[in-house]
Design a protein around this motif. Structure first.
Motif, mmCIF file in Angstrom:
data_model
loop_
_atom_site.group_PDB
_atom_site.id
_atom_site.type_symbol
_atom_site.label_atom_id
_atom_site.label_comp_id
_atom_site.label_asym_id
_atom_site.label_seq_id
_atom_site.Cartn_x
_atom_site.Cartn_y
_atom_site.Cartn_z
ATOM 1 N N SER A 190 -37.543 -2.367 10.179
ATOM 2 C CA SER A 190 -37.910 -1.032 9.706
ATOM 3 C C SER A 190 -36.692 -0.130 9.536
ATOM 4 O O SER A 190 -36.705 0.790 8.711
ATOM 5 C CB SER A 190 -38.909 -0.389 10.670
ATOM 6 O OG SER A 190 -38.352 -0.266 11.969
ATOM 7 N N VAL A 191 -35.624 -0.394 10.302
ATOM 8 C CA VAL A 191 -34.402 0.410 10.140
ATOM 9 C C VAL A 191 -33.833 0.218 8.745
ATOM 10 O O VAL A 191 -33.448 1.180 8.070
ATOM 11 C CB VAL A 191 -33.361 0.028 11.209
ATOM 12 C CG1 VAL A 191 -32.043 0.752 10.953
ATOM 13 C CG2 VAL A 191 -33.879 0.353 12.595
ATOM 14 N N ASP A 194 -36.177 1.890 6.076
ATOM 15 C CA ASP A 194 -35.996 3.344 5.999
ATOM 16 C C ASP A 194 -34.723 3.688 5.237
ATOM 17 O O ASP A 194 -34.722 4.585 4.374
ATOM 18 C CB ASP A 194 -35.922 3.943 7.406
ATOM 19 C CG ASP A 194 -37.270 3.973 8.106
ATOM 20 O OD1 ASP A 194 -38.288 3.778 7.427
ATOM 21 O OD2 ASP A 194 -37.290 4.177 9.336
ATOM 22 N N ALA A 195 -33.640 2.999 5.541
ATOM 23 C CA ALA A 195 -32.357 3.315 4.910
ATOM 24 C C ALA A 195 -32.411 3.045 3.405
ATOM 25 O O ALA A 195 -31.894 3.841 2.608
ATOM 26 C CB ALA A 195 -31.249 2.484 5.550
ATOM 27 N N LEU A 196 -33.020 1.959 3.010
ATOM 28 C CA LEU A 196 -33.103 1.623 1.594
ATOM 29 C C LEU A 196 -33.981 2.612 0.841
ATOM 30 O O LEU A 196 -33.620 3.075 -0.258
ATOM 31 C CB LEU A 196 -33.643 0.204 1.424
ATOM 32 C CG LEU A 196 -32.697 -0.911 1.911
ATOM 33 C CD1 LEU A 196 -33.443 -2.229 2.046
ATOM 34 C CD2 LEU A 196 -31.517 -1.061 0.965
ATOM 35 N N GLN A 217 -33.810 -14.430 7.236
ATOM 36 C CA GLN A 217 -35.078 -14.042 6.625
ATOM 37 C C GLN A 217 -35.145 -12.532 6.426
ATOM 38 O O GLN A 217 -35.651 -12.045 5.414
ATOM 39 C CB GLN A 217 -36.241 -14.507 7.507
ATOM 40 C CG GLN A 217 -37.617 -14.057 7.026
ATOM 41 C CD GLN A 217 -38.017 -14.675 5.691
ATOM 42 O OE1 GLN A 217 -37.760 -15.844 5.465
ATOM 43 N NE2 GLN A 217 -38.632 -13.878 4.825
ATOM 44 N N GLU A 218 -34.599 -11.774 7.383
ATOM 45 C CA GLU A 218 -34.665 -10.319 7.268
ATOM 46 C C GLU A 218 -33.797 -9.802 6.107
ATOM 47 O O GLU A 218 -34.076 -8.737 5.561
ATOM 48 C CB GLU A 218 -34.250 -9.661 8.576
ATOM 49 C CG GLU A 218 -32.886 -10.071 9.090
ATOM 50 C CD GLU A 218 -32.669 -9.658 10.536
ATOM 51 O OE1 GLU A 218 -33.310 -8.695 10.991
ATOM 52 O OE2 GLU A 218 -31.861 -10.306 11.210
ATOM 53 N N ARG A 224 -36.054 -7.629 -1.026
ATOM 54 C CA ARG A 224 -37.341 -7.398 -1.697
ATOM 55 C C ARG A 224 -37.765 -5.941 -1.594
ATOM 56 O O ARG A 224 -38.304 -5.371 -2.547
ATOM 57 C CB ARG A 224 -38.405 -8.322 -1.097
ATOM 58 C CG ARG A 224 -38.224 -9.785 -1.503
ATOM 59 C CD ARG A 224 -39.159 -10.709 -0.756
ATOM 60 N NE ARG A 224 -39.048 -12.081 -1.263
ATOM 61 C CZ ARG A 224 -39.535 -13.146 -0.649
ATOM 62 N NH1 ARG A 224 -40.167 -13.000 0.517
ATOM 63 N NH2 ARG A 224 -39.396 -14.355 -1.175
ATOM 64 N N VAL A 225 -37.515 -5.327 -0.436
ATOM 65 C CA VAL A 225 -37.816 -3.905 -0.278
ATOM 66 C C VAL A 225 -36.966 -3.078 -1.237
ATOM 67 O O VAL A 225 -37.454 -2.145 -1.890
ATOM 68 C CB VAL A 225 -37.566 -3.468 1.182
ATOM 69 C CG1 VAL A 225 -37.619 -1.950 1.304
ATOM 70 C CG2 VAL A 225 -38.588 -4.107 2.103
ATOM 71 N N ALA A 226 -35.680 -3.413 -1.340
ATOM 72 C CA ALA A 226 -34.786 -2.682 -2.245
ATOM 73 C C ALA A 226 -35.273 -2.777 -3.683
ATOM 74 O O ALA A 226 -35.315 -1.764 -4.408
ATOM 75 C CB ALA A 226 -33.367 -3.236 -2.127
#
Length: 307
Positions: A190-191, A194-196, A217-218, A224-226
């Motif tokens: 989650s850190v 949030d930053a992305l 994996q992270e 993918r979040v970016a």
């Protein structure tokens, strides 16, 4: 007197231009051109990666031997050859052999190579990685293009998790000298999310990510979040094929040293420095102003020893 960084910024601009006629692409680049276009299945990516990593040996294997080495069926190798644009495995092997022979012809064996110890062998492997990178730099246009894009992204996010933290920290530390807003992400979960997301909301357009083995994996989840947030991703990694590269808009595939217990990263560091150079070239006035301001602060607070 200008600092070393100021002097280099003034004198070391990358010159754009295509390869000179006598310069040929690195063997790994030629292989990536063969394999990057089609959408390959996981099994086919395993075949491609094996060929990239063992080209001088794999190019001369029979279809049976190659299938056994990779752990796939012979029909899978045949389908792979068709997927990358060849009529069958014999046609693919002929192309692979021409690439392999170019490597063998350009790197004659020496007596020292047969008697070197493990430390020397590790250095030899890194020299080969740097030679491949040098051939890739024969056409610097992609580095220049990405450097300009990173320079314009405000904020610019730099992502490196687990073993890749050190590379990300190096890049971010240097980039902050020439860019007004560099955000370093070295924690996943989650850190990182949030930053992305905050970077995108603040107007950022690009993320530079590092993905060294073992690939986390992270890191894949963060990319993918970016992408889902609307950020473009430039990736420096050792694998041109696979899940991380699939999530990147631009991938720089750079060899790492794997002869010792822990990998070494001579070529990825040079790649990072090349992108930093391209960023300085993209906005020389801003670069000069920021370096001058930093030198004044460094002098005022005596950051450095007098050499």
């Amino acid at each position: 007197m200008p600092s070393p960084q100021q002097a280099r910024a003034q004198a070391s601009a990358i010159t754009s231009g295509k390869k000179a006629p006598e310069a040929s692409a690195a063997p790994t680049s030629q292989l990536r051109e063969l394999f990057d276009g089609p959408r390959l299945s996981p099994g086919q990516r395993r075949i491609a990666q094996y060929l990239i990593e063992h080209i001088t040996e794999a190019a001369f294997l029979s279809i049976t031997d190659l299938a056994e080495r990779v752990g796939v069926s012979q029909p899978s190798v045949t389908r792979f050859a068709g997927a990358v644009g060849f009529s069958g495995y014999p046609a693919l092997r002929e192309r692979l052999q021409s690439i392999a022979l170019s490597i063998l012809g350009s790197t004659p064996a020496t007596p020292a190579e047969t008697t070197s110890n493990e430390l020397q062998a590790a250095v030899d492997a890194e020299i080969e990685n740097l030679e491949n990178l040098r051939r890739d730099f024969a056409d610097p246009d992609e580095v220049i293009r990405v450097g300009r894009a990173l320079s314009k992204s405000t904020p610019l996010t730099v992502l490196g998790l687990r073993i890749s933290v050190s590379l990300a920290e190096y890049f971010a530390y240097a980039a902050r000298r020439i860019h007004p807003d560099v955000r370093l992400v070295t924690q996943g979960g989650s850190v990182a999310y949030d930053a992305l997301l905050q970077s995108r909301e603040a107007g950022g357009t690009w993320v530079l990510a590092f993905g060294m083995p073992r690939h986390a994996q992270e890191t894949l989840t963060a990319l993918r979040v970016a992408r889902s947030a609307g950020l473009q991703v430039a990736l420096i990694t050792d694998l041109g094929l696979g899940p991380l590269a699939d999530e990147a808009d631009v991938t720089f595939t750079i060899g790492t040293g794997s002869r010792l217990v822990f990998d070494s990263y001579a070529a990825p560091v040079v790649m990072s420095a090349a992108l930093l150079q391209a960023m300085t070239d993209a906005d020389p006035e801003r670069t000069q102003a920021r370096l001058e301001e930093y030198e004044q602060v460094a002098e005022q607070h005596q950051f450095f020893l007098k050499d």
